[in-house]
Write a protein that holds these residues in place. Structure first.
Motif, short mmCIF file in Angstrom:
data_model
loop_
_atom_site.label_atom_id
_atom_site.label_comp_id
_atom_site.label_asym_id
_atom_site.label_seq_id
_atom_site.Cartn_x
_atom_site.Cartn_y
_atom_site.Cartn_z
N GLU A 31 -27.01 7.31 -24.94
CA GLU A 31 -26.02 6.88 -23.93
C GLU A 31 -26.52 7.17 -22.52
OE1 GLU A 31 -22.86 4.94 -22.69
OE2 GLU A 31 -22.88 5.43 -24.82
N ASP A 32 -27.09 8.37 -22.34
CA ASP A 32 -27.63 8.74 -21.02
C ASP A 32 -28.76 7.81 -20.59
OD1 ASP A 32 -25.85 10.83 -20.87
OD2 ASP A 32 -27.31 12.37 -21.43
N VAL A 33 -29.65 7.50 -21.53
CA VAL A 33 -30.78 6.61 -21.22
C VAL A 33 -30.27 5.23 -20.82
CG1 VAL A 33 -32.74 5.38 -22.25
CG2 VAL A 33 -32.51 7.85 -22.56
N LEU A 34 -29.29 4.73 -21.54
CA LEU A 34 -28.72 3.42 -21.20
C LEU A 34 -28.09 3.45 -19.81
CD1 LEU A 34 -28.07 0.50 -21.97
CD2 LEU A 34 -25.96 1.34 -23.01
N GLN A 35 -27.32 4.49 -19.51
CA GLN A 35 -26.67 4.59 -18.20
C GLN A 35 -27.70 4.65 -17.07
OE1 GLN A 35 -23.43 4.33 -17.57
NE2 GLN A 35 -22.99 4.09 -19.73
N ILE A 61 -37.21 -2.03 -18.96
CA ILE A 61 -36.69 -0.83 -18.30
C ILE A 61 -36.27 0.20 -19.36
CG2 ILE A 61 -34.78 0.07 -16.90
CD1 ILE A 61 -34.90 -2.55 -15.29
N LEU A 62 -35.58 -0.26 -20.41
CA LEU A 62 -35.15 0.65 -21.48
C LEU A 62 -36.35 1.28 -22.18
CD1 LEU A 62 -32.19 -1.18 -23.29
CD2 LEU A 62 -32.10 0.94 -21.98
N ASN A 63 -37.34 0.46 -22.51
CA ASN A 63 -38.53 0.99 -23.19
C ASN A 63 -39.22 2.05 -22.34
OD1 ASN A 63 -38.49 -0.33 -25.67
ND2 ASN A 63 -39.41 -2.17 -24.80
N ASN A 64 -39.33 1.81 -21.05
CA ASN A 64 -39.96 2.80 -20.16
C ASN A 64 -39.14 4.09 -20.13
OD1 ASN A 64 -42.07 1.10 -19.54
ND2 ASN A 64 -41.12 0.31 -17.69
N ALA A 65 -37.83 3.97 -20.13
CA ALA A 65 -36.96 5.15 -20.11
C ALA A 65 -37.10 5.94 -21.43
CB ALA A 65 -35.51 4.74 -19.88
N ILE A 66 -37.21 5.23 -22.54
CA ILE A 66 -37.38 5.90 -23.85
C ILE A 66 -38.72 6.62 -23.89
CG2 ILE A 66 -37.70 5.46 -26.32
CD1 ILE A 66 -35.61 3.13 -25.94
N ILE A 67 -39.76 5.96 -23.39
CA ILE A 67 -41.08 6.59 -23.35
C ILE A 67 -41.03 7.85 -22.49
CG2 ILE A 67 -43.43 6.29 -22.44
CD1 ILE A 67 -43.19 3.33 -23.39
N ASP A 68 -40.33 7.78 -21.37
CA ASP A 68 -40.19 8.95 -20.50
C ASP A 68 -39.51 10.11 -21.22
OD1 ASP A 68 -41.45 7.67 -18.41
OD2 ASP A 68 -39.59 7.15 -17.35
N VAL A 69 -38.51 9.81 -22.05
CA VAL A 69 -37.83 10.86 -22.82
C VAL A 69 -38.81 11.55 -23.74
CG1 VAL A 69 -36.15 11.24 -24.67
CG2 VAL A 69 -35.52 9.86 -22.70
N TYR A 70 -39.62 10.77 -24.45
CA TYR A 70 -40.60 11.36 -25.37
C TYR A 70 -41.67 12.14 -24.62
CZ TYR A 70 -38.58 9.24 -29.48
OH TYR A 70 -37.73 8.93 -30.50
#
Length: 177
Positions: A31-35, A61-70
């Protein structure tokens, strides 16, 4: 244009959230990543030229944010893991006062390499990496040896001190105190 972008993305919110949830273990994190991604998209919306490419653009944009989380998880794990082990092994000052000192007399009865490891790592709190380098072994091998040394000392304590050793050797009643 910003309002149109937001409303189009919000029309696909559940689909987008499902996409992120499949890639992250925590629903709250998803949810945080989506926001955060929606906020980035909103800021960058004026630069978007072709509205038909809105969803592929947002998925990027979502993929980049997910990669940043990892990446953050990897960095946290890499840098915080050594401290978490030390924290678990920390002895409080109160425990140290009550700690049985029988083990000090038993160290010489262990294999010399075990006694040296306990002295260096546990009593003198030397850096494990430096101890491993000094012995010409890997850090993993040092951890195994340390475990075996502690296990041998525990067995010697149980043989010598009996009940106090099995209960953590606190408030020892042994004659060696």
């Amino acid at each position: 244009m910003n309002d149109e972008v937001v409303s189009k993305l919000l029309n696909h919110r559940e689909k987008l959230l499902g996409y992120v949830r499949k890639r992250l273990s925590s629903p709250e994190l998803a949810e945080d990543v989506l926001q955060e991604s929606l906020i980035k998209a909103l800021r960058a919306a004026p630069d978007l030229r072709d509205e038909e490419k809105l969803l592929p653009w947002f998925y990027r944009i979502l993929n980049n944010a997910i990669i940043d989380v990892y990446r953050r998880k990897h960095i946290e794990t890499e840098h915080l893991e050594p401290y978490s082990e030390e924290k678990d092994l920390a002895i409080t000052p109160e425990d140290e006062e009550n700690l049985c000192n029988c083990f000090r007399e038993l160290i010489p009865t262990l294999k010399p390499e075990y006694g040296e490891l306990i002295e260096a790592l546990d009593l003198n709190e030397r850096d494990p990496k430096k101890v491993a380098e000094g012995l010409g072994i890997t850090l993993n091998n040092l951890k195994v040896r340390r475990h075996r040394a502690r296990q041998a000392l525990r067995e010697r304590l149980e043989e010598t001190c009996r009940s106090c050793a099995k209960h953590g050797c606190l408030d020892c009643t042994c004659k060696h105190n």
